[in-house]
Scaffold this motif. Sequence first.
Motif, mmCIF file in Angstrom:
data_model
loop_
_atom_site.group_PDB
_atom_site.id
_atom_site.type_symbol
_atom_site.label_atom_id
_atom_site.label_comp_id
_atom_site.label_asym_id
_atom_site.label_seq_id
_atom_site.Cartn_x
_atom_site.Cartn_y
_atom_site.Cartn_z
ATOM 1 N N PHE A 298 7.194 -7.599 -2.482
ATOM 2 C CA PHE A 298 8.240 -6.709 -1.963
ATOM 3 C C PHE A 298 8.963 -5.998 -3.109
ATOM 4 O O PHE A 298 9.117 -4.775 -3.105
ATOM 5 C CB PHE A 298 9.212 -7.535 -1.111
ATOM 6 N N GLU A 299 9.399 -6.773 -4.106
ATOM 7 C CA GLU A 299 10.106 -6.185 -5.249
ATOM 8 C C GLU A 299 9.219 -5.175 -5.979
ATOM 9 O O GLU A 299 9.678 -4.107 -6.392
ATOM 10 C CB GLU A 299 10.522 -7.276 -6.246
ATOM 11 N N GLN B 50 9.088 -1.944 -4.124
ATOM 12 C CA GLN B 50 10.343 -1.202 -4.228
ATOM 13 C C GLN B 50 10.472 -0.541 -5.591
ATOM 14 O O GLN B 50 10.935 0.584 -5.722
ATOM 15 C CB GLN B 50 11.524 -2.155 -4.023
ATOM 16 N N LYS B 51 10.049 -1.286 -6.618
ATOM 17 C CA LYS B 51 10.206 -0.773 -7.982
ATOM 18 C C LYS B 51 9.212 0.353 -8.277
ATOM 19 O O LYS B 51 9.540 1.303 -8.985
ATOM 20 C CB LYS B 51 10.033 -1.923 -8.966
ATOM 21 N N PRO C 241 7.196 2.461 -5.968
ATOM 22 C CA PRO C 241 6.713 2.879 -4.639
ATOM 23 C C PRO C 241 5.551 3.861 -4.709
ATOM 24 O O PRO C 241 4.763 3.951 -3.773
ATOM 25 C CB PRO C 241 7.955 3.525 -4.001
#
Lengths: 122, 427, 349, 63
Positions: B184-185, B188-189, B191
Amino acid sequence: MFQVLTNNPKAYNWWLKRENKQVQVVWQEGGFDSVLTAARDLVHLGYRVINHPLSSSIKPNQTPYKTLILAQGTGLDYQSLSVIEAAIAASKKLGVFPGSTQSILEDLQFMDLEMCREIQLQ
Amino acid sequence: MQLKLGRINITDIKFGDKTKVEKGVLYVSKEQVLAAVADERLTSITLELARPGDSVRIMPVKDVIEPRLKVEGSGGVLPGFISKVEMVGSGTTLVLSGAAVVTTGSIVGFQEGIVDMSGPGADYTPFSKTCNLVVVCQAPEGLSQHEHEAAVRVVGYKAAAVIAEAARNAEVDSWEEYQHLNLFEGMQKYPDLPRVAYVYMLQTQGLLHDTYVYGVDAKRILPTLMSPTEMMDGAIVSGNCVSACDKNTTYHHLNNPIIQDLYARHGKDLNFIGVIITNENVTLADKQRSSNFTAKLADMLGLDGAIISQEGFGNPDTDLIMNCTKLEKLGIKTVIVTDEYAGRDGGSQSLADADPLADATVTGGNANEVITLPAMDKVFGSSKSADIIAGGFDGSLAKDGSITVEIQAITGATNELGFNTLTAREI
Amino acid sequence: MSKFRVVHYINQYFGQIGGEEKANIPPSCKEGPVGPGMAFKAVLGNEAEIVATIICGDSWFAENLDEAKAKVVEMIAQYKPDLVITGPAFNAGRYGTACGAVAEAVSQELEIPVVSGMYPENPGAEMYRRFALIVETGDNAAAMRKAVPAMGKLALKVLKGEQLGTPKEEGYIPRGIRENYFAPDRGSKRAVDMLVAKLKGEEFHTEYPMPQFDRVDPNPAVADISKAKIGLVTSGGIVPKGNPDHIESSSASKFGKYDLDGIVNLTAETHQTAHGGYDPVYANQDADRVLPVDVMRDLEKEGKIGSLHRYYYATVGNGTSVANAKRYAAEIAQELKNDGVDAVILTST
Amino acid sequence: MCTIVPISLTVGANRIVPTVAIPHPLGNPELPAEEEKALRRRLVNKALRALSTEVDGQTVFED
């Protein structure tokens, strides 16, 4: 029904001792290539290869022994055919085992058995 | 997860009273190492040193291990063997960079695995460039091959662990940091970057062909997901020593170059999501199942691309092609890393399996190339095995001590992690 | 220093003997350069010279392959050359095949390097690329002006023992030989670079190309099968008993054409298989199991098909190279077309 | 007419009729002679049907 095709006396005796009614142990006279050829003929008749014919990193020209297990099937199994044909090609390309001492031959028999000993037949 | 690697550059190795590092020299206390590795199953263990440029041949090489020491964070290096099975891959680990433990000893009669510290053979093995503590193991008559293999394997880990202690008080020459974000991280970082994983195929066929993950025999696993930093702490170790040229030693697993080079582009050209480890078992059913699980994991991770590396000859070609084609059919772009057996003249088909979907291949070279290795002043290990490699592997040992062999006898020569620059082209 | 010695092989046309009407002449030998050899003279300069030219008719070579190879090699050997040049053959199929066959014989038997020139689609290029440095040329003799300097330059490089670059750099068709070398970057970096390029949709170069196959558009359906003349072709190696053409059990170097006139059924007494890639017991008992002559005769008699073509063609598919298989297919297809066959059933094992 | 359909697909055949087994594509030695010939006739008829059918790409004539 399974067929264990082997030219390795150690593997032959080991499989015979298992006394599994589902398993027919067949002694195949000759070298590595003769086991491959016999297995190929069975694949042509609908058998499936259970263990990959080039299992073990000991190349076809580095050992005379091979034990191959096949399962009776109904139609041609293309995957089995393609691995057996590739193994025959690899064995032709790499050449023939030059022979070795008795103690090395015993180690090679041992390694061939090691590569098929743990296979679950069900 | 975050792992800091502190590298202590080792440029020479000597025996000394105490195991320590001083000005880049690794001093090894024989007594200390011998006490740590003692194993009642073996009759004798002797230590030798081999430095780059020495007229030394080591054979048959069983494994090569880089000494590493965990100084901060959970677990310890070589989990499942040297430390408990705590999760590794975070905290701080020190590396004696440029040093290696090389184990040698004949478990079966025909074993190959040559490391030449100088001469033409040295160009083909990475372990001619490391300062090596060579551990020569002798077993009593009648010790089973399984016990013999396990004993020699663990002796190597123990020797590496004990000399790694020298890192504790040494000055670190350089630091590297590896971060591994959760899925997930990471999304997000980064994309907009393509999601890439590494499919790490492990040789798992039986005695002398095995690999262990946290102490588990990897032939018994289903493909699973790991952080790339776990390998740097020794989560994967080698029990595989047949086919010297394209086996991965423990050193290779600790220093996996694909992981390093994916990190080099991470956050710039790609988002390196993690490592899918899978095995190379003997049965076709296992190959089907493992490649299916690999593809399923890749799909669940929403990958855009993957690098797939192979280990070994012959049947792993089938695993490799299954993994590659199943990923490609899911729309995941792949690059495969392999080596070749194209015959001594280079004119034969290189692989035992092929598919047009495998359109991006990196090769570690033709293992059938023939090389003559001149005699060396010293041979560590079993000089007897020279005859056997020569005969059993269709090479020839000359009266002057030189050996003519295919490069497949040289440890790490055609490594399928892309560890070397050796490759092949069509002419 | 004395000049390197080169022998040149060319066909009747470039040997200035004649066109198709002279394609049946056996090999002959002339001292010095002939035809395109004159152009080579300028390129080879003071370093090498064509000491002799062997000229052979393309048809004669094709029809007497073994004898032709032996004769040409014998002629070449007596000049003790350092190198042999064949062609350039451009896209001339028979000429290219002859140039390739000469290259094979010379490189295998005399162990002398061979430089040739062909259009990449010349069947001789695919069949014999192992045995010669075949410079890629245009498809007809108009390309001579470019082919000769390229071939000559490569020949000089080989003669002087200079290190050759990649096939692309040197302009020759890759020989299918894998050669090890040390690349500037390690493999893992090359792999990551390749993946990044592939992900971006940029061009990338695989280090080991996988085998690829041709595709052809399907032919239209046969309008009325009951009027069609149908041929039988097999790669299952069915041959008359005794295998009169000695078709090899694997890597077949030829195909056979056999008469079915008066044969209504294949039996163990009349036919067998030459194939070494499967258990021959069943085909040897009854070759109809591979080549269905019995059924075809019945259907012919019942008017279900127009007729069974008088000849069937057979080769052995086992280990036969794609290039050879393509060549056999082209020749067989041409004959079937000439004989007015409408449709073919191809059986394989 | 072939037993190994994937190979025929790979090499680009357009009308493919699957057969019995590699060493006896158009027969079955376990059957009595008459039944075996009937089997062969069915297969050949299928091939003739394939030849009489328009196809616009590689087609396997299963049944």
